[in-house]
Design a protein around this motif. Structure first.
Motif, short mmCIF file in Angstrom:
data_model
loop_
_atom_site.label_atom_id
_atom_site.label_comp_id
_atom_site.label_asym_id
_atom_site.label_seq_id
_atom_site.Cartn_x
_atom_site.Cartn_y
_atom_site.Cartn_z
N ASN A 158 0.83 -1.20 0.00
CA ASN A 158 0.00 0.00 0.00
C ASN A 158 0.86 1.26 0.00
OD1 ASN A 158 -2.29 -1.58 0.04
ND2 ASN A 158 -2.69 -1.30 2.22
N ARG A 185 0.92 4.22 -3.08
CA ARG A 185 0.17 5.45 -2.80
C ARG A 185 0.23 6.36 -4.02
NH1 ARG A 185 2.54 8.58 0.55
NH2 ARG A 185 4.42 7.35 0.93
N ARG A 231 -5.16 -1.25 -6.41
CA ARG A 231 -6.10 -1.41 -5.30
C ARG A 231 -6.95 -2.67 -5.44
NH1 ARG A 231 -2.90 0.85 -3.51
NH2 ARG A 231 -2.70 3.01 -2.82
#
Length: 288
Positions: free
Chosen positions: A168, A172, A202
């Motif tokens: 993650n 970003r 995602r």
């Protein structure tokens, strides 16, 4: 859908869990994206849109990326190469051609080259955009099928306690933009590609293939042997800006009569920065 901007054309399965899109009409052309933390067929969308006017363009999402299966498993050159073999078989069946022309980007070039070396009669002209395996002077002629995997690094990165948090952080929006700017060599990036990269990162399971990439599992330790085995016409292109500018290793194939080279004043994706020049060069190569 795992892209901010959906890919055009018909969605199809090249093999269980291996997704592609097809659009246009004419002789077939397969496009293969790069491998990174947030890759997908969206990276070759501009080429899809241009060449669909004269070609039946097939774009593939490699295993672990885009719309393809992202299950937790070891992602290797063998897995990626087999996906290209499957795509090739579907394309030849649909189009009736004997050999399929193809273009790949960055690490995708290693998989395309291996597929073409393994089944030379099934592959036509090969365009390699900013191919990996040519950095510096190191020779990569290890045992056939061997990789540059670092199991200790992969095992550290993929630990369940922090693997998702690590991924993650790497994907970003600001981090994705930073790495794209380095790929572009400091120039303005393509905002649609950035949005697609952020969106596809995602999706459930999106971390698995990138962590194998970071752990070296997707890099071939015999890639020079593979490149040297190619008998098809090969066009290699690359830029002079950004993180991907060291191609000293291309000396191993520079004297081969089936290889030709173009250097663009660009980053690693010259077809985004100089579409007219790139497509003119690519078109001349496809025409023979």
């Amino acid at each position: 859908m795992t892209l901010a901007t959906p890919m055009p054309g018909e969605r199809l399965l090249f093999a269980p869990g291996v997704v592609g899109h097809v659009l246009g009409s004419g002789p077939p052309l397969l496009l293969v994206h790069s491998v990174n933390a947030a890759a997908s067929m969206a990276e070759v969308r501009p080429l899809c849109m241009h060449w669909a006017a004269t070609r039946t363009v097939f774009a593939i999402d490699l295993p672990g990326y885009g719309e393809s299966d992202r299950s937790e498993r070891l992602y290797t050159p063998r897995l990626m190469t087999d996906a290209l073999h499957a795509a090739n078989a579907v394309i030849r069946q649909r189009s009736g051609v004997v050999a399929v022309d193809a273009l790949a980007v960055s690490l995708g070039c290693e998989f395309l080259a291996r597929a073409a070396a393994e089944q030379p009669a099934a592959w036509g002209r090969l365009a390699l955009v900013s191919p990996t395996g040519f950095m510096g002077r190191k020779v990569w002629r290890a045992a056939p099928g061997s990789t540059r995997a670092m199991p200790w690094l992969y095992n550290t990165l993929a630990r369940p306690l922090w693997a998702q948090a690590l991924f993650n952080g790497l994907t970003r929006p600001g981090v994705v933009r930073y790495f794209l700017q380095r790929t572009w060599g400091g120039k303005t990036i393509d905002e649609t590609m950035w949005a697609d990269a952020v969106a596809t990162a995602r999706a459930p399971g999106a971390r698995h293939a990138p962590l194998c990439f970071l752990g070296g599992h997707l890099f071939s330790a015999d890639i020079h042997t593979v490149y040297e085995a190619l008998r098809q016409p090969v066009w290699m292109s690359h830029g002079v800006r950004g993180d991907f500018t060291d191609y000293r290793g291309k000396a191993i194939v520079a004297g081969r009569p089936n290889w030709r080279f173009t250097v663009f004043d660009s980053g690693a994706l010259p077809y985004f920065e100089h579409p007219a020049q790139f497509n003119a060069e690519f078109g001349a190569f496809l025409a023979g």
